[in-house]
Design a protein around this motif. Structure first.
Motif, PDB file in Angstrom:
ATOM      1  N   CYS A 142       0.853  -1.186   0.000  1.00 41.14           N
ATOM      2  CA  CYS A 142       0.000   0.000   0.000  1.00 41.14           C
ATOM      3  C   CYS A 142       0.886   1.232   0.000  1.00 41.14           C
ATOM      4  N   THR A 143       0.556   2.188  -0.845  1.00 42.70           N
ATOM      5  CA  THR A 143       1.338   3.422  -0.935  1.00 42.70           C
ATOM      6  C   THR A 143       0.650   4.600  -0.267  1.00 42.70           C
ATOM      7  N   CYS A 144      -0.488   4.378   0.338  1.00 45.12           N
ATOM      8  CA  CYS A 144      -1.204   5.463   0.993  1.00 45.12           C
ATOM      9  C   CYS A 144      -0.669   5.691   2.398  1.00 45.12           C
ATOM     10  N   GLY A 145      -1.263   6.647   3.113  1.00 47.73           N
ATOM     11  CA  GLY A 145      -0.820   6.958   4.469  1.00 47.73           C
ATOM     12  C   GLY A 145      -1.035   5.812   5.436  1.00 47.73           C
ATOM     13  N   ALA A 146      -2.063   5.010   5.212  1.00 49.75           N
ATOM     14  CA  ALA A 146      -2.335   3.883   6.098  1.00 49.75           C
ATOM     15  C   ALA A 146      -1.206   2.864   6.032  1.00 49.75           C
ATOM     16  N   GLY A 147      -0.619   2.702   4.847  1.00 46.69           N
ATOM     17  CA  GLY A 147       0.496   1.765   4.701  1.00 46.69           C
ATOM     18  C   GLY A 147       1.693   2.196   5.513  1.00 46.69           C
ATOM     19  N   ALA A 148       1.983   3.500   5.536  1.00 43.67           N
ATOM     20  CA  ALA A 148       3.110   4.013   6.319  1.00 43.67           C
ATOM     21  C   ALA A 148       2.862   3.828   7.816  1.00 43.67           C
ATOM     22  N   ALA A 149       1.619   4.048   8.237  1.00 47.66           N
ATOM     23  CA  ALA A 149       1.284   3.871   9.654  1.00 47.66           C
ATOM     24  C   ALA A 149       1.403   2.411  10.061  1.00 47.66           C
ATOM     25  N   PHE A 150       0.980   1.514   9.170  1.00 44.44           N
ATOM     26  CA  PHE A 150       1.080   0.086   9.464  1.00 44.44           C
ATOM     27  C   PHE A 150       2.542  -0.353   9.561  1.00 44.44           C
ATOM     28  N   ALA A 151       3.395   0.171   8.645  1.00 44.71           N
ATOM     29  CA  ALA A 151       4.819  -0.161   8.673  1.00 44.71           C
ATOM     30  C   ALA A 151       5.469   0.342   9.956  1.00 44.71           C
ATOM     31  N   LYS A 152       5.067   1.530  10.419  1.00 46.82           N
ATOM     32  CA  LYS A 152       5.603   2.079  11.668  1.00 46.82           C
ATOM     33  C   LYS A 152       5.206   1.218  12.868  1.00 46.82           C
ATOM     34  N   GLU A 153       3.972   0.734  12.846  1.00 46.61           N
ATOM     35  CA  GLU A 153       3.513  -0.125  13.940  1.00 46.61           C
ATOM     36  C   GLU A 153       4.280  -1.446  13.971  1.00 46.61           C
ATOM     37  N   LYS A 154       4.542  -2.020  12.788  1.00 51.84           N
ATOM     38  CA  LYS A 154       5.325  -3.253  12.717  1.00 51.84           C
ATOM     39  C   LYS A 154       6.747  -3.017  13.216  1.00 51.84           C
ATOM     40  N   GLU A 155       7.304  -1.838  12.916  1.00 46.97           N
ATOM     41  CA  GLU A 155       8.650  -1.495  13.370  1.00 46.97           C
ATOM     42  C   GLU A 155       8.702  -1.419  14.899  1.00 46.97           C
TER      43      GLU A 155
END
Length: 329
Positions: free
Chosen positions: A176-189
């Motif tokens: 996902c290239t939207c903002g939700a994808g970035a938030a999900f990646a941050k949570e996984k980090e």
């Protein structure tokens, strides 16, 4: 005859000549040989997923991945009327040799009579692949129980990362290239950061772990790893210094002293005394006073001046037989 090396794909001078382009999966480089190893990971019957991933990567680099994925099929016709059939046969035989070189010899009988590379690949996958669900469950169990213990930070982190990377291969979350994808990646980090610091050795890194958790925004995984690694190196330097202070030597004082009306012996360096003592009978205990512990302090008629020097334990032990005789009566 099959010729190679012309990217244009034109034909040779003979009617049976055909040029194999460099970009073709049928192209074999002169350096390719049956003894070539695609990976250093040997398949032993228990590490299929790790081995298969390494082999796929090696085949992809050789532009031969399609042979095991089924996208490169055997050309139609016979070798007599279609030179590509010859090229396919040669590539198939070469890849079979490559696979055999990275499979344990005890498993060779099970793949010897398989016809094509695709058949071998499918057979190995059906026989040894554990499937996604059981493997994911096993990996998550390992992740939950993973602790540093006595391992170094590098070894502990490497083991954790291998589990994370393999789990990522089984992930079905779409890109996902939207903002939700970035938030999900941050949570996984952040989840990985918690898993990393949670498994650290409590006796060594409890204070650092508390500091990391006290931050308003949890640090990144890379920074958390760098901080823990720096702390490990600092503790290693401190431990070396402590070990040096506990080396088998100590500072002692020695002084000449009078006994039985004998003249005071000229003061010698302590290292010289140790060397002389190593030779049997060269020093008489009644002449030389050696300060071990409080021995020199208790000696009678001792001058206050003293010389401090490092004495190895072996040298001290040589003086032990003389300790009682050295004490003034």
């Amino acid at each position: 005859m099959v010729k190679i090396g012309d990217e244009s794909g034109g034909k040779g001078s003979g009617t049976d000549d055909k040029i194999i382009p460099l970009s073709s999966p049928f192209f074999l480089h002169p350096s390719d040989s049956p003894s070539l190893k695609l990976t250093q990971t040997m398949f032993n019957g228990e590490n299929y997923d790790l081995w298969a991933d390494a082999v796929r990567n090696g085949l992809d680099a050789k532009n031969k991945l399609g042979f095991v994925e089924g996208t490169v099929k055997k050309p139609e016709g016979t070798e007599a009327d279609n030179p590509e059939v010859v090229a396919w046969r040669q590539c198939n035989a070469m890849i079979k040799s490559w696979l055999r070189s990275v499979i344990d010899e005890k498993l060779h009988p099970s793949i010897t009579f398989s016809g094509t590379v695709l058949e071998i690949w499918k057979e190995l996958k059906e026989r040894y692949s554990a499937g996604n669900a059981p493997r994911v469950h096993q990996l998550k169990s390992e992740l939950t129980e993973c602790r540093q213990g006595t391992r170094s930070v590098v070894d502990y982190y490497t083991h954790l990362k291998s589990i994370w990377d393999e789990l990522a291969n089984y992930s079905r979350v779409p890109d996902c290239t939207c903002g939700a994808g970035a938030a999900f990646a941050k949570e996984k980090e952040e989840e990985k950061v918690h898993q990393f610091i949670m498994g650290l050795n409590t006796a060594l890194y409890d204070h650092l772990r508390s500091n990391l958790l006290m931050e308003d925004n949890l640090t990144s995984l890379s920074r958390a790893y760098a901080l823990v690694l720096r702390e490990e190196r600092h503790k290693a330097v401190t431990r070396i210094r402590e070990d040096q202070s506990k080396r088998p030597w100590q500072l002692v004082r020695w002084r000449p002293w009078k006994r039985n009306n004998d003249k005071t012996e000229e003061k010698k360096s302590l290292s010289h005394l140790i060397a002389l003592t190593a030779k049997s009978g060269t020093i008489q205990p009644k002449i030389v006073g050696i300060g071990l512990g409080s021995l020199a302090e208790d000696a009678a008629g001792v001058e206050e001046e003293a010389v401090e020097a490092a004495v190895v334990v072996e040298a001290r032990q040589r003086f032990d037989p003389y300790r009682k005789s050295l004490q003034p009566r």
